[in-house]
Design a protein around this motif. Structure first.
Motif, PDB file in Angstrom:
ATOM      1  N   THR A 243       1.007  -0.779   0.035  1.00 13.71           N
ATOM      2  CA  THR A 243       0.107   0.176  -0.088  1.00 13.71           C
ATOM      3  C   THR A 243       0.771   1.822   0.221  1.00 13.71           C
ATOM      4  OG1 THR A 243      -0.022  -0.126   2.522  1.00 13.71           O
ATOM      5  CG2 THR A 243      -2.189  -1.048   1.082  1.00 13.71           C
TER       6      THR A 243
ATOM      7  N   SER B  19       2.620   2.849  -5.712  1.00 15.92           N
ATOM      8  CA  SER B  19       2.079   3.042  -6.438  1.00 15.92           C
ATOM      9  C   SER B  19       2.414   1.755  -7.636  1.00 15.92           C
ATOM     10  CB  SER B  19       2.216   3.895  -7.538  1.00 15.92           C
ATOM     11  OG  SER B  19       1.607   3.857  -8.410  1.00 15.92           O
ATOM     12  N   THR B  20       0.975   0.733  -8.294  1.00 15.61           N
ATOM     13  CA  THR B  20       1.311   0.867  -9.302  1.00 15.61           C
ATOM     14  C   THR B  20       2.138   1.084 -10.691  1.00 15.61           C
ATOM     15  OG1 THR B  20      -0.845   0.469 -10.067  1.00 15.61           O
ATOM     16  CG2 THR B  20      -0.756  -1.240  -8.495  1.00 15.61           C
ATOM     17  N   GLU B  21       1.871   2.211 -10.868  1.00 17.49           N
ATOM     18  CA  GLU B  21       2.820   2.503 -11.998  1.00 17.49           C
ATOM     19  C   GLU B  21       4.673   2.650 -11.662  1.00 17.49           C
ATOM     20  OE1 GLU B  21       1.447   3.229 -15.174  1.00 17.49           O
ATOM     21  OE2 GLU B  21      -0.709   3.106 -13.566  1.00 17.49           O
ATOM     22  N   GLN B  22       4.715   2.230  -9.661  1.00 19.01           N
ATOM     23  CA  GLN B  22       5.908   2.368  -9.729  1.00 19.01           C
ATOM     24  C   GLN B  22       7.169   0.589 -10.216  1.00 19.01           C
ATOM     25  OE1 GLN B  22       5.711   3.295  -5.785  1.00 19.01           O
ATOM     26  NE2 GLN B  22       7.780   4.004  -5.697  1.00 19.01           N
TER      27      GLN B  22
ATOM     28  N   TYR C 222       5.506  -3.741 -12.202  1.00 15.96           N
ATOM     29  CA  TYR C 222       3.979  -4.588 -10.844  1.00 15.96           C
ATOM     30  C   TYR C 222       3.508  -5.227 -12.212  1.00 15.96           C
ATOM     31  CZ  TYR C 222      -0.835  -3.937  -8.993  1.00 15.96           C
ATOM     32  OH  TYR C 222      -1.453  -5.168  -8.472  1.00 15.96           O
TER      33      TYR C 222
ATOM     34  N   GLN D 250      11.032   5.786  -9.529  1.00 16.43           N
ATOM     35  CA  GLN D 250       9.831   6.368  -9.433  1.00 16.43           C
ATOM     36  C   GLN D 250       8.903   6.911 -10.710  1.00 16.43           C
ATOM     37  OE1 GLN D 250       7.681   7.590  -6.381  1.00 16.43           O
ATOM     38  NE2 GLN D 250       9.384   6.834  -5.095  1.00 16.43           N
TER      39      GLN D 250
END
Length: 243
Positions: free
Chosen positions: A178, A181-184, A195, A242
């Motif tokens: 949590t 971010s799933t974009e990381q 991810y 990031q």
């Protein structure tokens, strides 16, 4: 319910000896073997694994937690009540993350002693009988205290490090999913991993990261071993990239 969380492994008699104490001291109380593969002597790894894997157990559960390289030394035996669960074990940092993440907690130093206490197996001789008494609804003799804060190396809120390799070769980290971010992307073992929600979302042989069933970031390979593919071992760092 009594739950065992240790670095004992299953090839030696130690787990069986703990069960024998529970059968004698708390007959009829269910005993669950949750974890016996915490990396040996690795208190910090155990500390980050424990709250993730304890979170779904009901109030009143008694956890017996033994990752105790200082057994027989100056570290104190404690019992921690956190969010209506008991944790029994050494005051060596193992309960640090449970304490931090609990909404309420109370620690006590165990003063009760058995008639026989070996120098090297407090899991069997002290922690197991104390846990059995708690499971029976009794409170062994103990004095209020604060847990000893770890002081050796940094203990961040989330640990960007591999802390356990499971039998499939997946690398479990000390990061709560949590917090990402799933974009990381995550750099692990020299590769940059994206991810995926589940294994089937990536082609066979592809390495990726996902949120495991206990809320931790896990490094995996679809149909393979991340440990073998990426050379992962407990203690290996993860680098967050990031988006």
């Amino acid at each position: 319910m009594i739950v065992l969380f240790t670095d004992f492994g299953l090839n030696d008699p130690y787990v069986g000896q703990m069960h024998a104490v529970f059968a004698r001291e708390a007959p009829g109380v269910p005993v669950i073997d949750l974890f016996h593969s915490v990396p040996a002597f690795n208190i910090r790894a155990g500390a980050y694994l424990l709250p993730a894997y304890a979170r779904d157990f009901p109030p009143g559960t008694v956890f017996v937690c033994v990752v105790d390289p200082g057994v027989g030394g100056v570290r104190r035996p404690v019992m921690l009540q956190a969010d209506r669960r008991w944790y029994v074990g050494p005051d060596n940092g193992l309960f640090e993350m449970v304490r931090r993440r609990a909404t309420e907690h109370e620690c006590r130093v165990i003063r009760w002693r058995p008639s026989r206490l070996s120098a090297s197996f407090h899991g069997r001789d002290l922690f197991a009988p104390v846990a059995a008494r708690l499971a029976r609804g009794e409170i062994p003799d103990a004095a209020p205290a604060e847990l000893t804060a770890p002081s050796d190396i940094p203990w961040p809120e989330d640990l960007a490090e591999i802390i356990h390799i499971d039998q499939y070769g997946n690398g479990i980290s000390g990061l709560r999913a949590t917090t990402l971010s799933t974009e990381q992307a995550i750099r692990a073992g020299g590769e940059v991993l994206k991810y995926a929600r589940v294994f089937s979302e990536v082609p066979p042989g592809t390495a990726f990261w996902y949120e495991n069933a206990n809320g931790l970031v896990e490094i995996a390979v679809n149909g393979g071993s991340a440990a073998a593919r990426l050379g992962l071992r407990p203690g290996d760092p993860l680098t967050l990239i990031q988006p």
